[in-house]
Design an enzyme around this catalytic site. Structure first.
Site, mmCIF file in Angstrom:
data_model
loop_
_atom_site.group_PDB
_atom_site.id
_atom_site.type_symbol
_atom_site.label_atom_id
_atom_site.label_comp_id
_atom_site.label_asym_id
_atom_site.label_seq_id
_atom_site.Cartn_x
_atom_site.Cartn_y
_atom_site.Cartn_z
ATOM 1 N N HIS A 9 0.869 -1.238 -0.053
ATOM 2 C CA HIS A 9 0.041 -0.065 0.069
ATOM 3 C C HIS A 9 1.026 1.102 0.134
ATOM 4 C CE1 HIS A 9 0.851 0.612 4.164
ATOM 5 N NE2 HIS A 9 0.824 -0.588 4.460
ATOM 6 N N ASP A 10 0.551 2.137 -0.824
ATOM 7 C CA ASP A 10 0.942 3.711 -0.856
ATOM 8 C C ASP A 10 2.308 3.910 -1.299
ATOM 9 O OD1 ASP A 10 -1.343 4.690 1.053
ATOM 10 O OD2 ASP A 10 -0.513 3.354 2.237
ATOM 11 N N GLY A 58 5.159 -1.290 2.799
ATOM 12 C CA GLY A 58 4.304 0.082 2.564
ATOM 13 C C GLY A 58 5.073 1.503 2.566
#
Length: 338
Positions: A184-185, A202
């Site tokens: 994520h991200d 992440g």
């Protein structure tokens, strides 16, 4: 030899259903011809696939057997879905994308997945699903954006962002080999090569033209600079400056990525300047130069090195990693003055 009644019944059913199946296949395979007056670029939808009537299908799209296309999906022109591939949720695929068998793109959760043009998504790869961050709150919007001309190989996983205010981003012209994971991200630039089993936690930032060998892991919030190389099996827990090569557990600086710089078109004079700057910063022969901040300042003031844009970019990359709130740079072996 007597034939059982059950066998006769099966043969009769096959005989009766075969013309019906052929007629349905012919109808579906030419379904889009009625929408095009000139009859060009018809789409093909296999009868065993489940395509929601609200899905937007471009021209020349091919959807093979046992595929699924959700209600909010947009498929660009000339996309090809191989057997058993699926597109869910609010997902947009650009023109000429290819999904190999078993690939899954998108998820039925708030947010959006955007895939650019001319991307190949490999067998059983999974893109744009919910992240694995415990801080993610159910019902929040989350996003994934992928650029153009990427080759994403088998069993790769790329997750959406963990917060509505952020997004996972992949640039253009990347090769992401089998079984890689991008969490994520993360922000991945363009023209990168990730070898098999490259795992990004992440919020990792990867710039452009970086190259990883196989089975490497990168700690969350680390930055991977442009034109760097990460050796196989490395555990990267701090930033990797531009143009450098790291390896090991925990990864340490091993010098400049000289071969990568040559292949990327850096001139002999640029590489010579970078080598001189690297020695001054990480291999000083004079103890009076002090800490790394002093050595960086010395390079910036050097009458020749300060004229090389690549050197200034190299110094800036190191300075950014040393700022408060950043993870610092990978360890380097200091020169012995004894």
């Amino acid at each position: 030899m007597a034939v059982s009644p059950l066998r006769l019944q099966q043969q009769l059913a096959v005989h009766l259903l075969r013309p019906l199946y052929r007629r349905r296949l012919s109808t579906l395979s030419h379904a889009c011809k009625d929408d095009n007056d000139d009859g060009t670029n018809p789409s093909f939808i296999h009868p065993t696939s489940v395509v929601h009537p609200d899905a937007i299908i471009g021209q020349g799209v091919s959807i093979g057997p046992f595929c699924t296309v959700g209600s909010s999906v947009m498929l660009g022109n000339h996309c090809k879905l191989h057997p058993g591939s699926h597109v869910f949720g609010n997902t947009k695929l650009g023109d000429k994308c290819v999904l190999m068998s078993g690939a899954v793109v998108g998820d039925n959760i708030p947010g959006k997945t955007i895939i650019g043009c001319n991307n190949v998504i490999g067998h059983h790869a999974v893109l744009g699903i919910k992240c694995q961050d415990m801080k993610y709150k159910s019902g929040n919007e989350c996003f994934l954006q992928v650029g153009d001309n990427n080759e994403i190989r088998e069993h790769v996983s790329i997750h959406r962002s963990s917060k509505p205010c952020d997004r996972t981003v992949i640039g253009d012209n990347n090769l992401i080999m089998g079984s890689c994971h991008i969490a994520h991200d993360c922000k991945v630039g363009s023209n990168n090569i990730f070898a098999n089993n490259t795992l990004l936690a992440g919020h990792v930032l990867v710039e452009d033209h970086a190259h990883t060998a196989g089975a490497i892991v990168v700690h969350q919030f680390c930055n991977i600079g442009s034109f760097c190389f990460i050796g196989g099996g490395s555990v990267v827990s701090q930033d990797v400056p531009k143009y450098t090569m790291v390896a090991g557990d925990r990864a340490e600086l091993r010098g400049l990525n000289l071969e990568g710089l040559r292949r990327s078109g850096f001139s002999v004079s640029e590489i010579r300047s970078l080598r001189a700057a690297y020695r001054k910063i990480f291999m000083p022969t004079n103890a009076s130069l002090g800490g790394i901040e002093d050595r960086l300042a010395d390079v910036e003031c050097h009458k020749d090195l300060s004229l090389a844009p690549a050197v200034l970019s190299f110094v800036q990359s190191i300075r950014e990693s040393l700022k408060e709130g950043r993870r610092g740079i990978c360890k380097f072996r200091s020169w012995s003055f004894s």
